[in-house]
Scaffold this motif. Structure first.
Motif: not given
Length: 461
Positions: A408-429
């Protein structure tokens, strides 16, 4: 617009385009760098894009994963210690061998070989208890050693953050770009967050105050010093409560190790829980099982030759077992009077003056009944094998429970990291932005070319 002003605008535009292109190139080059934050060039300044709320939540999640993962690793080690009846050297398998040896000896009490097998399996059973106690204490020692390493790493990272705070402050005072220093600081803070849950507050000139979720300041004007004294050898009776095991200090002052203390949560807390709570609970249960085994073969049990105050078949290093007795499992021994040479005492009684009737299975049958909980002075009804099986099942259940928590802790952590990455560098953009910059640069270059042609014509007139 004059030629000079047009030229100035074009050159300024090209400079802006070049600087923007450099920032975009940096973003693309570091797209896979977790410690890198996206940059934007705006109004002549490089801005480091962060989401402080998301970052704080993710760091707390890192600590949660550290706590759950540490607990799971400990539970897995404990499960391996106890094993199952299929595992050689487990208490269950040793107990089953002892029971089988008694059955065979009772069927032919005149057989010296079968009586010797009872002695051997009884020795193996006490040795199994000894080994499990040693293995449990080794888990505590490993946890203690891990805490020492974690505290050393924590202090190094706190000092690094304090130094980077100073460097960032000095650089900002001199209007020097500090994004790279902030990336380094964020990486150090992420490593700290795995060990203990933290929050941060931004101060003047970009400095950060770092404090634990429990309120202890780790980095202010300078780094705090966390202390811990490792204990090389740990025995069952040694605890933090009785002063025989080390605890944490913050700038020389002891801190609470409870779940509401300043260092609650995180990988360090997981090791303290393992050392001071989880393993001691299993040690207590193991000692209780050893006590139960000894009680079933003491005075009032199957051997009528045992007098009050005399040790029974299983002893506390040669003496009568007396609860409560922390560490009894490690001290459990077969009565020294019972040896392979005097194996007849298993049949006739430990303190019998001489050999009795070689075909009499009375004592052996009574030992079987006492072992399986049907007669005798046992303090808990039921078979001893059921008591040991319950202990083994608890270890399995604990491991499953920690697996659920860790998942459960890992799933939550992965979700937060994915959101964090989504707000990071978008190479296409970023590449699309780079194309726009290239067009703007080309347009400014064309303006300069046109101005150059105008000036050339003017000079030719």
């Amino acid at each position: 617009m004059t030629i000079s002003s047009a030229m100035s605008n074009a050159l300024g535009g090209m400079t802006y385009n070049v600087r923007t292109a450099e920032v975009i190139a940096s973003n693309v080059a570091n797209a896979s760098n977790d410690a890198y934050n996206k940059r934007e060039f705006d109004n002549g300044l490089v801005k480091r894009i962060t989401n402080p709320v998301l970052l704080s939540d993710r760091r707390l999640s890192d600590a949660e994963v550290g706590l759950a993962s540490g607990g799971l690793k400990g539970a897995q080690k404990i499960e391996q210690v106890f094993g199952t009846i299929e595992d050689a050297g487990s208490i269950s398998s040793s107990l089953a061998a002892f029971d089988s040896a008694l059955v065979l000896a009772a069927s032919d009490p005149s057989s010296t070989l079968r009586l010797e097998a009872v002695v051997d399996t009884a020795n193996d059973l006490s040795a199994a208890f000894n080994a499990k106690e040693t293995e449990l204490q080794d888990i505590r020692r490993q946890a203690d050693s891990t805490i020492a390493s974690q505290v050393e790493h924590l202090n190094a990272k706190l000092e690094e953050v304090a130094n980077l705070n100073h460097s960032i402050s000095v650089a900002k005072h001199g209007d020097v770009e500090v994004s790279g220093l902030m990336d380094q600081r964020q990486k150090a803070l992420d490593e700290i967050a795995e060990l203990v849950p933290i929050r941060t507050v931004t101060r003047d000139r970009g400095e950060l105050t770092v404090y634990t979720e429990g309120g202890a300041i780790l980095v202010g004007d300078q780094a705090a010093v966390v202390g811990f004294d490792e204990t090389p050898t740990i025995a069952a009776h040694m605890t933090h409560a009785n002063g025989l095991l080390g605890g944490l200090t913050l700038n020389g002052r002891p801190v609470s190790l409870t779940d509401k203390g300043p260092f609650a949560g995180g990988a360090i807390a997981a090791q303290f829980l393992l050392r001071d709570e989880t393993v001691p609970e299993y040690q207590q249960s193991l000692d209780a099982a050893a006590q139960e085994l000894a009680l079933r073969f003491e005075v009032g049990g199957p051997d009528g030759t045992i007098a009050a105050g005399a040790p029974g078949l299983f002893t506390d290093m040669g003496t009568v077992t007396a609860p409560p007795s922390t560490g009894l499992a490690g001290r459990l021994q077969l009565n020294s009077a019972v040896t392979a040479e005097d194996a007849w005492r298993i049949r006739d009684g430990i303190y019998a003056p001489a050999n009795g009737e070689v075909g009499d299975p009375t004592v052996l049958n009574s030992m079987l009944s006492s072992l399986n909980g049907t007669t005798g002075p046992q303090s808990v009804s039921g078979s001893l094998s059921d008591i040991v099986l319950d202990l083994e099942n608890r270890a399995v259940s604990a491991r499953v429970r920690f697996e659920t928590q860790q998942s459960a802790a890992t799933d939550r952590n992965i979700s937060l990291r994915e959101i964090e990455l989504s707000e990071g560098v978008d190479t296409d953009q970023e590449l699309q932005n780079l194309m726009l910059v290239e067009r703007a640069y080309a347009a400014n270059a064309q303006v300069l070319q046109t101005l150059d042609d105008l000036i050339t014509r003017l000079l030719e007139m």
